[in-house]
Design a protein around this motif. Structure first.
Motif, short mmCIF file in Angstrom:
data_model
loop_
_atom_site.label_atom_id
_atom_site.label_comp_id
_atom_site.label_asym_id
_atom_site.label_seq_id
_atom_site.Cartn_x
_atom_site.Cartn_y
_atom_site.Cartn_z
N ILE A 28 0.82 -1.21 0.00
CA ILE A 28 0.00 0.00 0.00
C ILE A 28 0.85 1.26 0.00
O ILE A 28 0.54 2.24 -0.69
CB ILE A 28 -0.97 -0.01 1.20
CG1 ILE A 28 -1.91 -1.23 1.13
CG2 ILE A 28 -1.76 1.29 1.28
CD1 ILE A 28 -2.73 -1.30 -0.14
N ARG A 30 4.53 2.00 -0.97
CA ARG A 30 3.68 2.65 -1.94
C ARG A 30 3.58 1.87 -3.25
O ARG A 30 2.86 2.29 -4.16
CB ARG A 30 4.27 4.03 -2.29
CG ARG A 30 4.31 5.00 -1.09
CD ARG A 30 5.19 6.21 -1.33
NE ARG A 30 6.60 5.79 -1.23
CZ ARG A 30 7.63 6.59 -1.53
NH1 ARG A 30 7.42 7.85 -1.92
NH2 ARG A 30 8.87 6.14 -1.43
N SER A 33 0.21 0.83 -4.99
CA SER A 33 -0.57 2.05 -5.25
C SER A 33 0.01 2.81 -6.44
O SER A 33 -0.73 3.33 -7.29
CB SER A 33 -0.58 2.94 -4.01
OG SER A 33 -1.16 2.27 -2.91
N CYS A 36 -0.79 0.80 -9.76
CA CYS A 36 -2.18 1.01 -10.19
C CYS A 36 -2.37 2.40 -10.79
O CYS A 36 -3.08 2.57 -11.79
CB CYS A 36 -3.13 0.80 -9.02
SG CYS A 36 -3.27 -0.91 -8.47
N THR A 37 -1.72 3.39 -10.21
CA THR A 37 -1.81 4.76 -10.72
C THR A 37 -1.17 4.85 -12.10
O THR A 37 -1.73 5.50 -13.01
CB THR A 37 -1.12 5.73 -9.75
OG1 THR A 37 -1.77 5.67 -8.48
CG2 THR A 37 -1.17 7.16 -10.29
N PRO A 83 3.06 8.17 -6.45
CA PRO A 83 2.06 8.11 -7.52
C PRO A 83 1.86 9.44 -8.22
O PRO A 83 1.44 9.47 -9.39
CB PRO A 83 0.78 7.67 -6.79
CG PRO A 83 1.02 8.00 -5.36
CD PRO A 83 2.48 7.84 -5.13
N SER A 120 -4.49 -2.73 -4.56
CA SER A 120 -4.34 -1.60 -3.64
C SER A 120 -5.75 -1.13 -3.29
O SER A 120 -6.74 -1.60 -3.87
CB SER A 120 -3.54 -0.47 -4.30
OG SER A 120 -4.28 0.09 -5.38
N LEU A 122 -6.80 1.57 -4.20
CA LEU A 122 -7.21 2.30 -5.39
C LEU A 122 -8.03 1.46 -6.36
O LEU A 122 -8.85 1.98 -7.11
CB LEU A 122 -5.98 2.85 -6.13
CG LEU A 122 -5.01 3.70 -5.31
CD1 LEU A 122 -3.83 4.13 -6.17
CD2 LEU A 122 -5.71 4.92 -4.72
N TYR A 215 -4.08 9.62 -0.37
CA TYR A 215 -4.37 9.05 -1.69
C TYR A 215 -4.26 7.53 -1.67
O TYR A 215 -5.13 6.83 -2.21
CB TYR A 215 -3.40 9.63 -2.71
CG TYR A 215 -3.50 9.01 -4.09
CD1 TYR A 215 -4.53 9.37 -4.96
CD2 TYR A 215 -2.56 8.08 -4.52
CE1 TYR A 215 -4.62 8.81 -6.22
CE2 TYR A 215 -2.64 7.52 -5.78
CZ TYR A 215 -3.67 7.88 -6.63
OH TYR A 215 -3.76 7.32 -7.88
N CYS A 216 -3.22 7.01 -1.04
CA CYS A 216 -3.00 5.56 -1.05
C CYS A 216 -4.05 4.78 -0.28
O CYS A 216 -4.18 3.57 -0.46
CB CYS A 216 -1.60 5.23 -0.51
SG CYS A 216 -0.25 5.72 -1.60
#
Length: 237
Positions: A28, A30, A33, A36-37, A83, A120, A122, A215-216
């Motif tokens: 998560i 990072r 995350s 995925c971004t 991200p 994640s 997200l 955000y995460c």
């Protein structure tokens, strides 16, 4: 009925049978995350590499490289591990080489499984739907911190496992799955406050890199599901 297991770190992961299972890799703060971004914003593919030497070699061969250790961008890299660097204008259509302290090691460890999926907060709902449709045994691998347990990955594992078990299509006899679910049910009451306990949150704060925390932990930013195909991550079509 397919079963759900949770490995709380890559060190523990080696004790699980991966054959015929979908491995869901979670980092998560990072890596997952960020991955995925990147795909949400149009990256073509990501090449995860474990070592700094491999990342450096790709850089010498003209690739764009994300490389960090202990939270900090390495001097030869094009990007650090946030991200927010990966806007559509920056990465759309690109191939990115990716090497991090924990996440990319976890991804490469799962290669012998039936499938490796990147998850994640997200993309949690998209991953849940995909796993429900596949009906395979699931092993959620938490990337952890240098082989050790970390809270943020465990609470995500609990969130995802609880969603899947609630459908009635899965079961678990795994203590770590039940522990992760219990952690999630404690944390979700006030997730922002709970995250203050997370060691990685404080490591990032010390480095001035904690702007990504909120955000995460935001759910359903994207429907993109990254999967590992041979040695590369690609978006599920």
């Amino acid at each position: 009925m397919p079963r759900i297991e949770v490995a709380f770190s890559p060190t523990i992961f080696q004790h699980y049978d991966k054959e015929g299972k979908i491995v869901v890799v979670v980092d998560i703060l990072r890596a997952t995350s960020v991955i995925c971004t990147m795909f949400h914003n149009g990256v073509k593919e990501i090449i995860p590499v474990r070592s700094i030497e491999e990342a450096h070699e790709y850089k010498r061969n003209g690739y764009l490289v994300v490389a960090e250790r202990n939270g900090q961008k390495l001097d030869f890299a094009d990007f650090g591990n946030s991200p927010f660097y990966f806007t559509p204008e920056t990465v759309n259509g690109k191939t990115i080489v990716y090497s991090t302290t924990n996440g990319t090691n976890a991804i490469t460890l799962g290669r012998d499984a039936q499938e490796v999926v990147i998850a994640s907060f997200l993309n949690i709902s998209a991953v849940e739907s995909y796993l429900n449709a596949r009906s395979s045994d699931i092993l959620i691998m938490c990337a952890g911190w240098k082989g050790k347990f970390c809270l943020e990955d465990a609470i995500f594992a609990g969130a995802l496992a609880q969603r899947l078990l609630t459908t009635g299509r899965f079961e678990t006899i795994c203590d770590s799955t039940n522990a992760a679910i219990d952690l999630w049910n404690v944390a979700k009451v006030d997730l922002t406050s709970y995250v203050e306990k997370v060691a990685q949150r404080h490591r990032l704060k010390k480095l001035g890199l904690d702007d990504v925390i909120g955000y995460c932990f935001t759910s359903n930013v994207t429907d993109t599901i990254p999967v590992l195909k041979e040695d590369r991550l690609v978006p599920l079509i």
